[in-house]
Every structure is written in C-alpha cells, then in structure tokens.
Design an enzyme around this catalytic site. Structure first.
Site: not given
Length: 262
Positions: A66, A125
């Site tokens: 994003d 992540y």
C-alpha cells in the site's frame, strides 16, 4: 546496450523470465500498483526497465504494498525478448536510472513457469513501533510512535492466540473491487522483538494475507498492550467476523515487506 542482444529465435523460444529482488522506501510512492493518484513503485521500475530493454514490459509482484509501505525483499518478475547476458551489469545499469529510494538487490533468470505471486509459499512482514515518550527523529518515517506504556507480556499472550488458521474477516478492511472467496488465512508465526530506544519489531509470517490484515493485527496488539482490549477478547473478535471489533489499523509507514519465500 552491450549487455543485451536481440535473439533471432521466435518470441516463445527467446523469452526470458527475469526475477528481481527489490527494496524501496515507500514514503514517496502511492503503493506498488500503478495509479493515477501519484507515483508508484511499479510504474517507476517499469519506465526504467523499458528504457534499457527498448520494449514494453509487464511486471508482477509478490505483494501489492500500500501507499507508504516499505520493502526490503519484494520479488517481481518480467518477461523480455532480450537476452540478458550479464545480470550484474544489468543491475548496475538499472539502479543508475532508478531514484535512490528504489534499489535492485538481485536479478535471476527463472523458468518460464515462475510467477512471484502464484509460487509464493509465505511472506514475512516487519512492523516497527516506538513506545518511548519522545521518538528520535531518525525513526519517525519508519515506525509508529505510541508514546504510552505497553504491557508486552499481554501482547505476547495475544500473539499465541492469533497464530494458526483462522477466519480473519475482523482483521480485513473493505476495498472496492476486492472480493475474497473466503477469509481463512494461516498465520505461521508472530514474533515480538524488543529493540533499543523502546522500540518494537513485530514480525508476522503467513501464507497469504487479507487487505490490511497485518496492520490490523498490529493495531489490535497495541490496543491489548495499552489495556483497551483484553487477551480474552481475541477469540470473540475472530468469531465476530466484524472489523469494528478489532483494533485500529496501524499506519502504513511502520510496515516493511521483509521476505518472500518460495
């Protein structure tokens, strides 16, 4: 350029499938995917590749990060009709064209069947948090400042409940034109690492993730750390399938795509 040669073979036989490992600072980009809203990592990389290869290319990525999200190990691929004979020279040439906040770390020739998304078995992540009253300026672009005490023991307990296969609907934000066949995902591991200067790194590894799922898990852990939610709430949050039951969405700038596994 002298590190590529145009093949005389047919298109199907001459096509090379090139895998790139890339890193980027997400501050200047509106995410991975091309968008009319502003510069994207995909378009920036595509422009430089087409300048070198002198033909149109299409890029696929392991993760469509994003706006504002960073990457240390994003994996992308492209097909080219050029024969790239010197990959190191190719990397140097490509990096010389790219902005300094986007780097090619490695390049590799792959079988024609390789796809960075379809062949991915797991992604990891890392999310960074600073819970000191004052955050050092150097950490500001890359960590979420939460200037209040956190109950790290409670956060660790909550992590053990989240690991495994669950319906993560309550941790998925709505996104127009994105429809999942199901919301069951398997979180393989979550680690809470304590760093210097009252900083935390939350590492989350899983096979696939829903939209903003990682950031919503982090936000929920912070709510537990500050006492706004209880560890005992996690099962009911999962069962509710209601986004409003979980914690806030952690801001994008603390998130890094660390590793993609194949």
């Amino acid at each position: 350029m002298d590190y590529t040669t145009q093949s005389d073979l047919s298109l199907s036989k001459s096509m090379q499938n090139i895998k790139l490992k890339i890193a980027y600072d997400g501050q200047a980009y509106f995410g991975w995917q091309k968008t009319p809203a502003g510069p994207s990592v995909e378009k920036t990389l595509q422009n430089s590749l087409e300048q070198i290869l002198q033909h149109t290319i299409s890029l696929q990525a392991a993760s469509r990060t994003d706006k504002g999200v960073h990457a240390r190990g994003q994996i992308v691929n492209f097909l080219t009709t050029k024969s790239i004979t010197d990959l190191q020279k190719f990397i140097l040439s490509l990096n010389s064209l790219l902005p300094t906040d986007l780097r090619i770390l490695s390049a590799e020739k792959m079988p024609s069947t390789f796809h960075p998304t379809l062949n991915c078995v797991a992604k990891e992540y890392c999310y960074y948090i600073c819970y000191d009253f004052v955050q050092l300026p150097e950490y500001r672009p890359y960590s979420w400042h939460c200037p209040f005490p956190l109950m790290l023991g409670k956060m660790t307990q909550a992590i053990s409940v989240l690991i495994g296969e669950h319906d993560f609907s309550a941790f998925c934000n709505f996104k127009k034109n994105v429809n999942y066949t199901d919301y069951i995902r398997r979180v393989q591991a979550i680690h809470l690492e304590v760093l210097n200067h009252k900083r935390l790194c939350i590492r989350i590894k899983g096979n696939h993730f829903l939209y903003k799922m990682v950031r919503n898990i982090v936000g929920t852990l912070i709510y537990i750390g500050k006492g706004k939610l209880m560890v005992e709430d996690i099962p009911s949050i999962l069962q509710s399938q209601d986004r409003k039951m979980a914690g806030v969405t952690a801001p994008a700038h603390g998130l890094f795509l660390q590793t993609v596994l194949y």
